[in-house]
Every structure is written in structure tokens, then in C-alpha cells.
Design a protein around this motif. Structure first.
Motif, mmCIF file in Angstrom:
data_model
loop_
_atom_site.group_PDB
_atom_site.id
_atom_site.type_symbol
_atom_site.label_atom_id
_atom_site.label_comp_id
_atom_site.label_asym_id
_atom_site.label_seq_id
_atom_site.Cartn_x
_atom_site.Cartn_y
_atom_site.Cartn_z
ATOM 1 N N GLY A 193 -86.883 84.290 153.902
ATOM 2 C CA GLY A 193 -86.475 85.572 154.469
ATOM 3 C C GLY A 193 -85.009 85.896 154.273
ATOM 4 N N ASP A 194 -84.193 84.893 153.875
ATOM 5 C CA ASP A 194 -82.792 85.176 153.611
ATOM 6 C C ASP A 194 -82.685 86.016 152.335
ATOM 7 N N PRO A 195 -81.739 86.936 152.308
ATOM 8 C CA PRO A 195 -81.594 87.810 151.141
ATOM 9 C C PRO A 195 -81.094 87.057 149.916
ATOM 10 N N SER A 196 -81.555 87.507 148.757
ATOM 11 C CA SER A 196 -81.086 86.889 147.512
ATOM 12 C C SER A 196 -80.162 87.827 146.741
ATOM 13 N N ARG A 214 -99.256 84.764 166.434
ATOM 14 C CA ARG A 214 -100.475 85.169 167.143
ATOM 15 C C ARG A 214 -101.129 86.371 166.461
ATOM 16 N N ARG A 215 -100.312 87.315 166.023
ATOM 17 C CA ARG A 215 -100.853 88.540 165.420
ATOM 18 C C ARG A 215 -101.311 88.357 163.979
ATOM 19 N N TYR A 216 -100.559 87.571 163.205
ATOM 20 C CA TYR A 216 -100.798 87.523 161.759
ATOM 21 C C TYR A 216 -101.232 86.164 161.230
ATOM 22 N N GLY A 217 -101.038 85.123 162.014
ATOM 23 C CA GLY A 217 -101.412 83.784 161.563
ATOM 24 C C GLY A 217 -100.393 83.138 160.649
ATOM 25 N N ILE A 218 -99.357 83.864 160.274
ATOM 26 C CA ILE A 218 -98.254 83.325 159.473
ATOM 27 C C ILE A 218 -96.958 83.953 159.966
ATOM 28 N N VAL A 219 -95.847 83.339 159.605
ATOM 29 C CA VAL A 219 -94.546 83.865 160.003
ATOM 30 C C VAL A 219 -93.667 84.000 158.763
ATOM 31 N N THR A 220 -93.223 85.215 158.515
ATOM 32 C CA THR A 220 -92.216 85.481 157.488
ATOM 33 C C THR A 220 -91.133 86.336 158.144
ATOM 34 N N HIS A 221 -89.991 86.401 157.510
ATOM 35 C CA HIS A 221 -88.913 87.233 158.059
ATOM 36 C C HIS A 221 -89.375 88.679 158.199
ATOM 37 N N GLU A 222 -90.040 89.195 157.175
ATOM 38 C CA GLU A 222 -90.481 90.583 157.186
ATOM 39 C C GLU A 222 -91.460 90.835 158.330
ATOM 40 N N LEU A 223 -92.407 89.896 158.530
ATOM 41 C CA LEU A 223 -93.373 90.057 159.619
ATOM 42 C C LEU A 223 -92.702 89.942 160.984
ATOM 43 N N MET A 224 -91.682 89.094 161.083
ATOM 44 C CA MET A 224 -90.964 88.982 162.358
ATOM 45 C C MET A 224 -90.231 90.290 162.681
ATOM 46 N N VAL A 225 -89.613 90.900 161.695
ATOM 47 C CA VAL A 225 -88.926 92.176 161.918
ATOM 48 C C VAL A 225 -89.948 93.225 162.352
ATOM 49 N N GLU A 226 -91.078 93.259 161.655
ATOM 50 C CA GLU A 226 -92.133 94.219 162.001
ATOM 51 C C GLU A 226 -92.671 93.971 163.404
ATOM 52 N N THR A 227 -92.924 92.711 163.736
ATOM 53 C CA THR A 227 -93.426 92.370 165.063
ATOM 54 C C THR A 227 -92.419 92.747 166.135
ATOM 55 N N SER A 228 -91.145 92.496 165.873
ATOM 56 C CA SER A 228 -90.092 92.846 166.817
ATOM 57 C C SER A 228 -90.104 94.344 167.106
ATOM 58 N N LYS A 229 -90.241 95.148 166.061
ATOM 59 C CA LYS A 229 -90.287 96.603 166.236
ATOM 60 C C LYS A 229 -91.531 97.011 167.025
ATOM 61 N N GLU A 253 -77.873 93.803 148.026
ATOM 62 C CA GLU A 253 -78.620 94.970 148.516
ATOM 63 C C GLU A 253 -79.575 94.562 149.635
ATOM 64 N N GLU A 254 -80.281 93.443 149.462
ATOM 65 C CA GLU A 254 -81.175 92.934 150.511
ATOM 66 C C GLU A 254 -80.374 92.558 151.755
ATOM 67 N N PHE A 255 -79.240 91.932 151.542
ATOM 68 C CA PHE A 255 -78.359 91.542 152.643
ATOM 69 C C PHE A 255 -77.917 92.769 153.439
ATOM 70 N N TYR A 256 -77.468 93.792 152.735
ATOM 71 C CA TYR A 256 -77.020 95.020 153.388
ATOM 72 C C TYR A 256 -78.159 95.663 154.176
ATOM 73 N N LYS A 257 -79.328 95.711 153.583
ATOM 74 C CA LYS A 257 -80.490 96.300 154.250
ATOM 75 C C LYS A 257 -80.821 95.526 155.530
ATOM 76 N N ARG A 258 -80.751 94.210 155.459
ATOM 77 C CA ARG A 258 -81.020 93.380 156.646
ATOM 78 C C ARG A 258 -79.990 93.654 157.734
ATOM 79 N N ASP A 259 -78.719 93.757 157.355
ATOM 80 C CA ASP A 259 -77.670 94.081 158.319
ATOM 81 C C ASP A 259 -77.961 95.413 159.004
ATOM 82 N N MET A 260 -78.415 96.406 158.236
ATOM 83 C CA MET A 260 -78.688 97.721 158.805
ATOM 84 C C MET A 260 -79.853 97.658 159.800
ATOM 85 N N VAL A 261 -80.847 96.818 159.520
ATOM 86 C CA VAL A 261 -81.957 96.637 160.466
ATOM 87 C C VAL A 261 -81.429 96.025 161.757
#
Length: 191
Positions: free
Chosen positions: A128-131, A44-59, A134-142
Motif C-alpha cells: 500500500g505504500d506509494p511507489s 470482516r467485510r472483504y476477507g483481505i486487507v489492502t491499503h486501498e480497501l482500508m481507505v475505502e472501509t474507513s470512508k 504522484e501516488e504519494f501526493y494522492k495518499r497525502d490528499m486522502v
């Protein structure tokens, strides 16, 4: 509505929550995914869905509407006739408390080591899955910053999902069947 039983599924990304959801559905339990609330709001807010946008929207949702908003919006979706309900994706004790206001709560956590989860996410390769680790760890911390670790720590049941998927399915099925039976014996109006 106060006689409702909420079975809350929780776990870190890649731990195997979807296996539990599949087992719940195979037993004809209604399943509500808290991420669907965030996904729809992101669209609704962005017109697209990505993992990063979902995390931002959640916050943003939590900042604008309070820590309980995603749980409250999930509860709004539940049909009045559904008395034993599975909720996928609880991330904080505040969300757990919301569900407690509307019924009995049982938390089922699924756990796998970081190494196992990272390997699964690499194989799964969803957007949105980490490759990298470092990305994996950052996602876990979020995820942990939302309070997920506290929910896992207070789980009524913990399923260790390190290997055989059939063993994990069997454990989940056994837990769900036991909870359904307890609900039936406590109050025949569940069915």
C-alpha cells in the motif's frame, strides 16, 4: 474513567509515528492503534486487507456510522485500569473531541517534510505504500481530507523528525515521561 489521560499521536504517512509508539511501549504505556479498528472491519467485510480497501472501509464506516465511529470503537477496547493511554492514528478533530469526552487529551504530532516522508515510504515498501510521487501526493490528499492537517496544527507537542532517529526517540521519551509525571502529580490514582 474521566480522569484518564489520552496521548494522541498524529502525523502524515512516513513522518515517524511508529517511533513514538515504540517509545511509548518501552515506557509500558498501553498503545491503541486506530487503524486496527479499520483493519479488522476491512477483513470482516472483504476477507483481505489492502491499503486501498482500508481507505475505502474507513470512508464507508464514517458514512454509515458517523465521523466518530473509529474513535468510539477504539475507546471500547481500552481497559478500565489503563489511565494513561496512547492512541496512534488520530485523523480528525471530531475524533479528538471523542477522546476529550472521556478524559484529558494531549496531542503529539510528528512531522517530516514530504521529500523525507516519500523517501522513507519507498525504503519501507509496505503493502500500500506509494511507489511514485504522484501516488504519494494522492495518499497525502486522502489523509488531509479526513482532517489530519487540523489535528497536526493543534498539536500540543510537535517533534520534527528529519534526521537522526535517536534524537526523535529521545524527544518522544522526554515528552512521554513529562506527561506521565504530570499525571502522577495531579492524581496518584493513575498508578
Amino acid at each position: 474513567m474521566t480522569g484518564r489521560l489520552f496521548i494522541l499521536i498524529t502525523g502524515m504517512p512516513g513522518s515517524g509515528k511508529s517511533i513514538l509508539v515504540e517509545e511509548a511501549k518501552s515506557l509500558n504505556l498501553p498503545v491503541y492503534v486506530m487503524g486496527d479498528v479499520v483493519r479488522e472491519e476491512t477483513m470482516r467485510r472483504y476477507g483481505i486487507v489492502t491499503h486501498e480497501l482500508m481507505v475505502e472501509t474507513s470512508k464507508i464506516l464514517r458514512e454509515e456510522c458517523g465521523e466518530e465511529i473509529i474513535a468510539l470503537r477504539t475507546i471500547e477496547r481500552i481497559k478500565p485500569c489503563e489511565q494513561v493511554v496512547v492512541i496512534d492514528g488520530v485523523r480528525s478533530l471530531r475524533e479528538v473531541e471523542v477522546f476529550r469526552r472521556y478524559g484529558e487529551v494531549i496531542i503529539v504530532a510528528v512531522h517530516a517534510s514530504p521529500k523525507t516522508r516519500f523517501e522513507r515510504l519507498l525504503k519501507r515498501n509496505r503493502p500500500g505504500d506509494p511507489s511514485t510521487y504522484e501516488e504519494f501526493y494522492k495518499r497525502d490528499m486522502v489523509e488531509l481530507s479526513f482532517g489530519l492537517g487540523s489535528v497536526i496544527a493543534l498539536a500540543d507537542y510537535v517533534i520534527i523528525n528529519e534526521g537522526n532517529i535517536n534524537e526523535t526517540r529521545a524527544k518522544a521519551r522526554e515528552i512521554f515521561k513529562n506527561l506521565i509525571e504530570k499525571a502522577r502529580s495531579r492524581d496518584e490514582s493513575y498508578y
